[in-house]
Design an enzyme around this catalytic site. Structure first.
Site, mmCIF file in Angstrom:
data_model
loop_
_atom_site.group_PDB
_atom_site.id
_atom_site.type_symbol
_atom_site.label_atom_id
_atom_site.label_comp_id
_atom_site.label_asym_id
_atom_site.label_seq_id
_atom_site.Cartn_x
_atom_site.Cartn_y
_atom_site.Cartn_z
ATOM 1 N N ARG A 216 -0.470 -9.087 13.272
ATOM 2 C CA ARG A 216 -1.027 -7.718 12.538
ATOM 3 C C ARG A 216 -1.773 -8.660 11.517
ATOM 4 O O ARG A 216 -2.991 -8.115 11.005
ATOM 5 C CB ARG A 216 0.097 -7.016 11.710
ATOM 6 N N ARG B 40 -9.942 0.504 8.544
ATOM 7 C CA ARG B 40 -9.550 -0.833 8.809
ATOM 8 C C ARG B 40 -10.683 -1.607 9.622
ATOM 9 O O ARG B 40 -10.266 -2.887 9.896
ATOM 10 C CB ARG B 40 -8.425 -0.858 9.867
ATOM 11 N N LYS C 77 0.837 -1.453 -0.152
ATOM 12 C CA LYS C 77 -0.044 -0.013 -0.065
ATOM 13 C C LYS C 77 0.746 1.227 0.009
ATOM 14 O O LYS C 77 0.603 2.197 -0.761
ATOM 15 C CB LYS C 77 -0.834 0.166 1.062
ATOM 16 N N ARG D 162 12.197 -6.009 5.377
ATOM 17 C CA ARG D 162 12.076 -4.679 5.556
ATOM 18 C C ARG D 162 12.457 -4.337 7.024
ATOM 19 O O ARG D 162 13.257 -3.295 7.407
ATOM 20 C CB ARG D 162 10.586 -4.260 5.512
HETATM 21 P P1 AP5 Z 1 4.493 -1.310 1.862
HETATM 22 O O1 AP5 Z 1 4.326 -0.727 0.446
HETATM 23 O O2 AP5 Z 1 5.215 -0.621 3.017
HETATM 24 O O3 AP5 Z 1 3.671 -2.348 2.201
HETATM 25 P P2 AP5 Z 1 2.173 -1.943 2.920
HETATM 26 O O4 AP5 Z 1 0.909 -2.456 2.640
HETATM 27 O O5 AP5 Z 1 2.033 -0.269 2.954
HETATM 28 O O6 AP5 Z 1 2.686 -2.404 4.619
HETATM 29 P P3 AP5 Z 1 2.806 -1.639 5.897
HETATM 30 O O7 AP5 Z 1 3.456 -2.622 6.771
HETATM 31 O O8 AP5 Z 1 3.337 -0.181 5.968
HETATM 32 O O9 AP5 Z 1 1.192 -1.839 6.317
HETATM 33 P P4 AP5 Z 1 0.650 -1.971 7.562
HETATM 34 O O10 AP5 Z 1 -0.839 -1.827 7.154
HETATM 35 O O11 AP5 Z 1 0.924 -2.834 8.544
HETATM 36 O O12 AP5 Z 1 1.138 -0.597 8.215
HETATM 37 P P5 AP5 Z 1 0.374 0.764 8.828
HETATM 38 O O13 AP5 Z 1 1.521 1.534 8.919
HETATM 39 O O14 AP5 Z 1 -0.710 1.148 8.040
HETATM 40 O O15 AP5 Z 1 5.607 -2.661 1.341
HETATM 41 C C1 AP5 Z 1 6.023 -3.755 2.466
HETATM 42 C C2 AP5 Z 1 7.569 -4.064 1.950
HETATM 43 O O16 AP5 Z 1 7.425 -4.741 0.743
HETATM 44 C C3 AP5 Z 1 8.497 -2.954 1.622
HETATM 45 O O17 AP5 Z 1 9.797 -3.454 2.161
HETATM 46 C C4 AP5 Z 1 8.421 -2.816 0.140
HETATM 47 O O18 AP5 Z 1 9.686 -2.328 -0.327
HETATM 48 C C5 AP5 Z 1 8.112 -4.250 -0.226
HETATM 49 N N1 AP5 Z 1 7.313 -4.215 -1.651
HETATM 50 C C6 AP5 Z 1 6.215 -3.525 -1.782
HETATM 51 N N2 AP5 Z 1 5.763 -4.122 -3.070
HETATM 52 C C7 AP5 Z 1 6.356 -5.148 -3.345
HETATM 53 C C8 AP5 Z 1 6.325 -5.976 -4.742
HETATM 54 N N3 AP5 Z 1 5.567 -5.878 -5.608
HETATM 55 N N4 AP5 Z 1 7.450 -6.826 -4.545
HETATM 56 C C9 AP5 Z 1 8.211 -7.293 -3.454
HETATM 57 N N5 AP5 Z 1 8.298 -6.431 -2.381
HETATM 58 C C10 AP5 Z 1 7.534 -5.142 -2.474
HETATM 59 O O19 AP5 Z 1 0.124 0.320 10.121
HETATM 60 C C11 AP5 Z 1 0.798 -0.096 11.363
HETATM 61 C C12 AP5 Z 1 0.210 -0.201 12.480
HETATM 62 O O20 AP5 Z 1 -0.651 1.058 13.038
HETATM 63 C C13 AP5 Z 1 -0.931 -1.039 12.656
HETATM 64 O O21 AP5 Z 1 -0.590 -2.239 13.045
HETATM 65 C C14 AP5 Z 1 -1.839 -0.620 13.800
HETATM 66 O O22 AP5 Z 1 -1.481 -1.005 15.085
HETATM 67 C C15 AP5 Z 1 -1.807 0.898 13.417
HETATM 68 N N6 AP5 Z 1 -2.719 1.365 12.569
HETATM 69 C C16 AP5 Z 1 -2.567 2.052 11.334
HETATM 70 N N7 AP5 Z 1 -3.777 2.466 10.817
HETATM 71 C C17 AP5 Z 1 -4.710 2.202 11.739
HETATM 72 C C18 AP5 Z 1 -6.192 2.167 11.719
HETATM 73 N N8 AP5 Z 1 -6.553 2.642 10.425
HETATM 74 N N9 AP5 Z 1 -6.496 1.818 12.602
HETATM 75 C C19 AP5 Z 1 -6.302 1.228 13.789
HETATM 76 N N10 AP5 Z 1 -4.746 0.778 13.829
HETATM 77 C C20 AP5 Z 1 -4.259 1.488 12.763
#
Ligand code: AP5
Length: 193
Positions: A146, A89, A14, A128
């Site tokens: 997660r 979410r 994402k 990562r």
């Molecule tokens: P990346 O692009 O970062 O993927 P992502 O889906 O954004 O993953 P995140 O880990 O950032 O998502 P998340 O939903 O867990 O985290 P968030 O910050 O929202 O890619 C991941 C990796 O893969 C990178 O190294 C990238 O280079 C690689 N990659 C990408 N595309 C690729 C491809 N095609 N092939 C190979 N490699 C690839 O949330 C974190 C925490 O915050 C949550 O656990 C929760 O506690 C809290 N939180 C956030 N939002 C909310 C909400 N709305 N409600 C409640 N809690 C929340």
């Protein structure tokens, strides 16, 4: 206004695809994960409270993230559209978002759902975690927590928007550029309608 939700499990790409999409379409990027990490690095009370949930792989309470999104929308009155990343979410967050957008005579136009296998998600996030400094990436147990939160609470968001015919599934594995092209094709198709 044109509003998109980039949807998918942790590690589905994402954040990676959001950067490219905002460049192409001039949308305002709203990532609740980034907003929460900003609060943590500024050591605010909200950040310290949220950190406990994030470090264990749990979702932060709805009221906290909905409040953050409400403020972020208000701070961008001239936005041509928003790209929501990692939000909503839960179904409660989805309903709150629909209400917030309706207040601005707007709505979600598309929910683009990235699909990636669990093995690939875990391998991406562990990889990562070697360099990102994100505490929730370093431990496989937390990464699995997660993914479980996603399955138990977040997958229902796609069902919620599916009843309005807004969800498009996109294969999220393989070449980053090819996935970006697939996302752009869907956005262009929705914009014409
Ligand atoms: P990346 O692009 O970062 O993927 P992502 O889906 O954004 O993953 P995140 O880990 O950032 O998502 P998340 O939903 O867990 O985290 P968030 O910050 O929202 O890619 C991941 C990796 O893969 C990178 O190294 C990238 O280079 C690689 N990659 C990408 N595309 C690729 C491809 N095609 N092939 C190979 N490699 C690839 O949330 C974190 C925490 O915050 C949550 O656990 C929760 O506690 C809290 N939180 C956030 N939002 C909310 C909400 N709305 N409600 C409640 N809690 C929340």
């Amino acid at each position: 206004m044109f509003n998109v939700i980039l949807f998918g499990p942790p590690g589905s790409g994402k954040g990676t695809q959001s950067e490219k999409l905002i460049d192409r379409y001039g949308l305002v990027h709203l990532s609740t994960g980034n907003l929460l990490r900003e609060q943590i690095s500024n050591q605010t009370r909200l950040g310290l409270e949220a950190k406990k949930f994030m470090d264990s792989g749990q979702l932060v309470p709805d009221s906290v993230v909905i409040g953050m999104i409400r403020s972020a929308i208000k701070e961008n009155p001239d936005a041509e559209g928003f790209l929501f990343d990692g939000f909503p979410r839960t179904v409660a967050q989805s309903q709150a978002l629909d209400e917030l957008l309706a207040e601005n005579h707007s709505e979600i136009n598309a929910v683009l759902a990235l699909e990636v296998s669990e093995d690939e998600l875990i391998s991406r996030l562990l990889n990562r975690g070697k360099t990102s400094g994100r505490s929730d990436d370093t431990n496989e147990q937390v990464i699995r927590a997660r993914i479980t939160e996603y399955e138990n609470k977040t997958a229902a968001v796609a069902e919620y928007y599916d009843q309005f015919g807004k969800v498009v599934k996109i294969k999220g594995e393989g070449d980053v550029e090819a996935i970006f092209d697939a996302l752009c094709n869907e956005i262009e198709a929705k914009k014409i309608v």
